[in-house]
Design a protein around this motif. Structure first.
Motif, PDB file in Angstrom:
ATOM      1  N   ARG A 142       0.802  -1.217   0.000  1.00  0.00           N
ATOM      2  CA  ARG A 142       0.000   0.000   0.000  1.00  0.00           C
ATOM      3  C   ARG A 142       0.836   1.267   0.000  1.00  0.00           C
ATOM      4  O   ARG A 142       0.297   2.366  -0.095  1.00  0.00           O
ATOM      5  N   THR A 143       2.177   1.136   0.093  1.00  0.00           N
ATOM      6  CA  THR A 143       3.046   2.316   0.026  1.00  0.00           C
ATOM      7  C   THR A 143       3.576   2.557  -1.392  1.00  0.00           C
ATOM      8  O   THR A 143       4.295   3.537  -1.614  1.00  0.00           O
ATOM      9  N   ASP A 144       3.264   1.672  -2.331  1.00  0.00           N
ATOM     10  CA  ASP A 144       3.791   1.832  -3.690  1.00  0.00           C
ATOM     11  C   ASP A 144       3.310   3.122  -4.332  1.00  0.00           C
ATOM     12  O   ASP A 144       4.064   3.807  -5.030  1.00  0.00           O
ATOM     13  N   LYS A 145       2.031   3.465  -4.094  1.00  0.00           N
ATOM     14  CA  LYS A 145       1.493   4.690  -4.691  1.00  0.00           C
ATOM     15  C   LYS A 145       2.229   5.914  -4.175  1.00  0.00           C
ATOM     16  O   LYS A 145       2.494   6.852  -4.925  1.00  0.00           O
ATOM     17  N   ARG A 146       2.594   5.896  -2.918  1.00  0.00           N
ATOM     18  CA  ARG A 146       3.280   7.043  -2.327  1.00  0.00           C
ATOM     19  C   ARG A 146       4.722   7.145  -2.823  1.00  0.00           C
ATOM     20  O   ARG A 146       5.226   8.238  -3.089  1.00  0.00           O
ATOM     21  N   HIS A 206       0.577  11.397  -6.701  1.00  0.00           N
ATOM     22  CA  HIS A 206      -0.211  10.431  -5.932  1.00  0.00           C
ATOM     23  C   HIS A 206      -1.269  11.079  -5.071  1.00  0.00           C
ATOM     24  O   HIS A 206      -2.054  10.390  -4.417  1.00  0.00           O
ATOM     25  N   ARG A 226       3.413  -6.646  -9.651  1.00  0.00           N
ATOM     26  CA  ARG A 226       3.928  -5.584  -8.784  1.00  0.00           C
ATOM     27  C   ARG A 226       5.420  -5.360  -9.039  1.00  0.00           C
ATOM     28  O   ARG A 226       5.900  -4.230  -9.044  1.00  0.00           O
TER      29      ARG A 226
END
Length: 433
Positions: free
Chosen positions: A328-332, A338, A367
């Motif tokens: 869930r930190t990939d977008k950030r 983002h 991913r």
């Protein structure tokens, strides 16, 4: 030295120019020249491996002898309409090409061609050169048989020359067709490669000196690469190694010391012979960075110094980020826009522990590729080479596949290298991004 090519219809000076531009291909050029008369055979099939001189020999003959020809690339001509238009444009001009309907058939092409021939008959044989002719097997079933006997259909002195890397037995249609003349171009031998590459020497170096350098270069690469085009486009081998070969206080006659001077660079160049992934400037930057950081990396294990292809290193970096960062930190981390993310309660209580203490976590293939394209700034297309490099990393035990064999649609992996290994890769390649 007298020209090896002889033909009563052409001047000796022109034949000598042709011979000078075709080293080690005089026999094949002479055979083609004997077939290029006032009345030529309807079709000729020329085959041989990549970079065996097929296109070059034919181009030099047609250009230097000023023979009318229509070059057609089957890669660029994605439809028969483009193919017909290219032939008419080369022989009769734009006005003739405009006479074709929007979606021309073979009969339309033959009709327009015959009308133009009646207005401007051929004074000598016209040649249609089909590059990458193996793609014609995917075209309409009647196209290839018609091209092989086009001379009969259009009632003109025209010859169709097919250039291909496959043999005629795999090319012949199942329905049968007119059999063309076959001409094979063999691979260059080691002596022929040395003779051709020696022509690229700089005038400031003697022919003996440069020939000895080419001999050493082929002694390293000939066992893995016999492609003349690839050998000529090895920037790190041909430029960096030759600089090391020349810029030294060693005499030209002492080839043993000159070999020791360039040996490390040739060994590293062996890793990227066919990849074309690193440019000459990037390779020189990597060399400089490795020299600067060699002292700081002496304490690392020998496993850290494993040689990998260029994009495999970025795949390994992406795998490490996917193993030790929550999904869930990939977008950030990897998206530029983002949006706003609330920092409060961003980490759960059980996630405040260092992920390096918990060990790597599995991640899916999609991913890994998403992070990889973000790391390399989307400058590479998803090709089979990228997926094969992932399999190679698993074989080298740098990645571990944790999913079962029956889960073919969603394989999962873990990163199996340490943080020191990743820091070493990032320290060398961060300047290339």
């Amino acid at each position: 030295m007298s020209s090896l090519l002889q033909h009563p219809g052409h001047e000796e000076e022109s034949l000598q120019r042709v011979s000078d531009q075709l080293p080690c291909r005089e026999v094949q050029a002479g055979t083609l020249l004997s077939l290029m008369g006032q009345y030529s055979y309807p079709s000729i099939f020329i085959y041989g491996h990549r970079s065996s001189g097929k296109s070059h020999v034919l181009h030099v003959l047609l250009k230097e002898l000023e023979l009318p020809h229509a070059p057609v690339s089957c890669v660029e001509c994605v439809s028969v309409a483009l193919l017909f238009e290219q032939v008419l444009l080369s022989f009769f001009g734009a006005d003739a090409a405009s006479l074709l309907p929007r979606s021309p058939s073979l009969s339309d092409f033959v009709r327009v061609y015959r009308n133009q021939c009646s207005q401007s008959p051929a004074e000598q044989t016209r040649y249609i050169v089909m590059e990458k002719a193996e793609l014609l097997r995917d075209a309409d079933a009647n196209l290839l048989p018609a091209l092989l006997r086009l001379q009969e259909l259009v009632e003109d002195n025209v010859t169709v020359i097919l250039l291909s890397e496959i043999v005629w037995d795999k090319f012949r249609p199942n329905t049968g067709c007119f059999e063309p003349l076959l001409l094979h171009f063999p691979d260059y031998s080691k002596g022929e490669l040395q003779h051709i590459l020696s022509h690229d020497r700089h005038p400031s170096y003697s022919a003996e000196f440069y020939s000895s350098y080419i001999n050493i270069l082929l002694g390293v690469f000939y066992s893995v690469c016999r492609d003349l085009r690839e050998l000529r486009h090895l920037p790190h081998a041909m430029n960096v190694a030759f600089t090391c070969f020349c810029v030294s206080s060693v005499k030209e006659t002492d080839t043993h010391k000159l070999w020791r001077n360039m040996e490390p660079h040739l060994k590293k160049a062996m890793q990227t012979v066919y990849l074309r992934e690193v440019s000459s400037l990037q390779w020189e930057k990597m060399q400089q960075m490795e020299e600067k950081e060699s002292g700081a990396l002496r304490g690392l294990s020998a496993h850290t110094h494993v040689e990998l292809p260029y994009y495999s290193k970025f795949l390994l970096i992406a795998a490490y980020l996917a193993s030790y960062n929550p999904a869930r930190t990939d977008k950030r981390f990897f998206l530029k826009h983002h949006g706003k993310i609330r920092k409060t309660n961003f980490l759960k209580k059980n996630e405040k522990t260092s992920n390096h203490l918990l060990g790597p976590k599995p991640f899916p293939l999609d991913r890994l590729l998403a992070i990889f394209y973000s790391v390399v700034d989307s400058r590479v297309a998803p090709t089979a080479s990228i997926f094969s490099q992932i399999s190679s990393l698993v074989t080298l035990q740098l990645l571990t596949q944790v999913s079962h064999d029956d889960q073919l649609d969603a394989p999962k992996y873990k990163c199996a290298v340490s943080m020191d290994f990743i820091c070493h890769l990032y320290g060398i390649y961060k300047h290339l991004l």
